[in-house]
Motif scaffolding. Structure first.
Motif, PDB file in Angstrom:
ATOM      1  N   ILE A   1      32.797  34.833  46.807  1.00 17.85           N
ATOM      2  CA  ILE A   1      33.735  35.768  46.162  1.00 17.85           C
ATOM      3  C   ILE A   1      35.169  35.245  46.311  1.00 17.85           C
ATOM      4  N   ILE A   2      35.499  34.786  47.533  1.00 14.70           N
ATOM      5  CA  ILE A   2      36.855  34.282  47.781  1.00 14.70           C
ATOM      6  C   ILE A   2      37.105  33.018  46.945  1.00 14.70           C
TER       7      ILE A   2
ATOM      8  N   VAL B   1      31.966  37.550  39.986  1.00 13.14           N
ATOM      9  CA  VAL B   1      32.623  38.288  41.077  1.00 13.14           C
ATOM     10  C   VAL B   1      32.055  39.708  41.166  1.00 13.14           C
TER      11      VAL B   1
ATOM     12  N   LEU C   1      39.877  31.662  39.851  1.00 13.60           N
ATOM     13  CA  LEU C   1      40.462  32.493  38.792  1.00 13.60           C
ATOM     14  C   LEU C   1      41.978  32.425  38.802  1.00 13.60           C
ATOM     15  N   SER C   2      42.565  32.292  40.000  1.00  9.97           N
ATOM     16  CA  SER C   2      44.029  32.273  40.101  1.00  9.97           C
ATOM     17  C   SER C   2      44.609  30.981  39.549  1.00  9.97           C
TER      18      SER C   2
ATOM     19  N   ILE D   1      34.540  36.265  36.239  1.00 12.72           N
ATOM     20  CA  ILE D   1      34.748  37.683  36.587  1.00 12.72           C
ATOM     21  C   ILE D   1      33.395  38.381  36.707  1.00 12.72           C
TER      22      ILE D   1
ATOM     23  N   ALA E   1      37.853  33.974  43.449  1.00 12.21           N
ATOM     24  CA  ALA E   1      39.213  34.506  43.318  1.00 12.21           C
ATOM     25  C   ALA E   1      40.215  33.365  43.247  1.00 12.21           C
ATOM     26  N   VAL E   2      40.027  32.341  44.084  1.00 13.81           N
ATOM     27  CA  VAL E   2      40.931  31.186  44.076  1.00 13.81           C
ATOM     28  C   VAL E   2      40.820  30.452  42.733  1.00 13.81           C
TER      29      VAL E   2
END
Lengths: 187, 187
Positions: free
Chosen positions: B177-178, B112, B184-185, B109, B181-182
């Motif tokens: 960044i993308i 990011v 982290l998901s 995080i 996000a992936v």
């Protein structure tokens, strides 16, 4: 054995409760930020797009008219703000859907991807417009570019003002990306 | 009953294996993208920062020297690229640490948040420099700003070239960044 099977389920609902509360808070924040960014980009595009000043040169029958599309960077600014405003309006239903499906993963990732692309577009537009507005105000002696704001005073003031909405929206979208990352990490 | 208790554990290791594989892939991609972005921003800052052209005006004992810091936007471009390059170098250890601690959430995080801020800075710098380089090439008839690239030809070519590294780095950081996000998901 039946009683044991229920227990882990109960434990998970207890730990899930604050998690869901935070995710709900993030969903609300995302929606509010999105709404504010819509207003910001719309106001910027409108303020810049409608800026015009007509000047009558003293003792001469010539009229000079300054408009935002005299400078390509300002046209780009208006287009970028309009596109981002349109995208944000379209993304609101997706943002609302996260209230209902709090565990949504794919749609959140899609939002992160588009938010990142859109904030780039908006930043590029705002930065380009800022450079031109600054040049219009101050000029540049080294390049022999003269300031044009002595003549077009109202025009220039309005240009500077219309940048504000755009920069505010950039901050909102950045916060939205960070909020999405936090929400994604809570699955 | 003992056999039943083992089964869910085994099932979770089986489903976790491809998950970890993907997260490993994302970590490698993040590191490579970060490395490329370091080179891109460094090359851009260096190319722009060392650009200079001295012109001797014919039949006059005057020397005109064009340098990047004649134009504030180009100075901003060099500073923005240097800051982002420095940040990216410092972030590499954190990126490597995700190989070992694949479940790391807080550090991802943090990455990011900083990546988002840095890509904004870089985009603003690249956009501002692009506007000025475009003005230097084409000028603007409405504002009476003349193109200066007829005189400073080499200078202008070098300026245009040094934008490339910066734009490539913007794309790299967006992908980072993308990817985050992936990753982290997948917790």
């Amino acid at each position: 054995m039946k009683a044991e099977a229920v227990e882990p389920g109960e434990a998970s609902t207890i730990t899930a409760a604050p998690k869901r509360g935070i995710n709900r808070g993030i969903s609300i924040a995302d929606l509010i930020l999105r709404g504010v960014a819509v207003i910001g980009t719309f106001a910027s595009a409108l303020a810049m797009g409608t800026t015009t000043e007509t000047l009558t040169i003293f003792a001469q029958p010539i009229m000079i008219r300054a408009k935002y599309n005299d400078l390509p960077s300002l046209t780009f600014f208006v287009i970028a703000n309009s596109i981002v405003c349109g995208y944000l309006v379209l993304s609101i239903p997706l943002s609302i859907s996260h209230f209902i499906r709090r565990e949504a993963r794919i749609t959140r990732i899609i939002l992160v991807i588009f938010d990142t692309a859109m904030v780039e577009l908006l930043t590029a537009g705002a930065s380009a417009a800022t450079v031109v507005v600054h040049l219009a105000h101050k000029g540049n002696a080294n390049a022999n570019w003269l300031a044009i704001c002595q003549q077009f005073n109202n025009f220039c003031e309005r240009l500077s003002g219309s940048l504000v909405g755009s920069f505010a929206s950039i901050i909102m979208i950045m916060l939205m990306i960070i909020a999405s990352a936090v929400a994604l990490s809570r699955h």
